[in-house]
Design an enzyme around this catalytic site. Sequence first.
Site, mmCIF file in Angstrom:
data_model
loop_
_atom_site.group_PDB
_atom_site.id
_atom_site.type_symbol
_atom_site.label_atom_id
_atom_site.label_comp_id
_atom_site.label_asym_id
_atom_site.label_seq_id
_atom_site.Cartn_x
_atom_site.Cartn_y
_atom_site.Cartn_z
ATOM 1 C CD GLU A 50 63.836 100.547 32.460
ATOM 2 O OE1 GLU A 50 63.482 100.259 33.624
ATOM 3 O OE2 GLU A 50 63.047 100.591 31.503
ATOM 4 C CB CYS A 51 71.570 99.219 34.971
ATOM 5 S SG CYS A 51 72.788 98.782 36.206
#
Length: 176
Positions: A50-51
């Site tokens: 989720e970066c």
Amino acid sequence: MLRRVFILSCLLTLVAGNFYTFSARDIDGETKHLADYAGKVSLVVNVASECGYTESNYRDLVALQKQYKSFGFNVLAFPCNQFGEQEPETEANIKSLLKRSYHVNFPLFSKIDVMGPDAHPVYEYLYEETGKRPTWNFAKYLINRSGKVVQFFDTKIQTIDIRQQIERLMKYKDEF
Ligand SMILES: *[C@@H]1O[C@H](CO)[C@@H](O)[C@H](O)[C@H]1NC(C)=O
């Protein structure tokens, strides 16, 4: 005399160890001996789903694996939730997301800590060898065919820039 020096240097290598003497759990929880990757060049990456860097990194890492695997190369990916809590899911969910979204074609390991009191021995070793730790998701260490940690790449270094180094290391085949 020469023989003694040779034996001594072999013993030192054994004691000092190398990357391929470690083991780690794969994403399914099975013990994986890194010796399985010995004799090849490895790019070790702490990943997170989720970066802001996730999409471009997986795209590039999948391309590297596809291009170089047959010449003796592997991306080895270790999910880690220590940077911005951007890898919060279970291993099963991480795995299915990665297969679905990015068609990941390289080995995935279990979620680990890369720093702190519970840091995985592999990452302790990478730190000892380079003096560098990841400061964010998608930091990379390049390992040569003999298991020597050759270089650390900060998150901001584009995967594309690592390509040249990989190609250079892949040329050396005789010493492992
Ligand atoms: C790996 O790196 C070490 C240290 O630089 C070097 O001695 C060794 O020959 C290298 N091995 C290969 C196969 O490139």
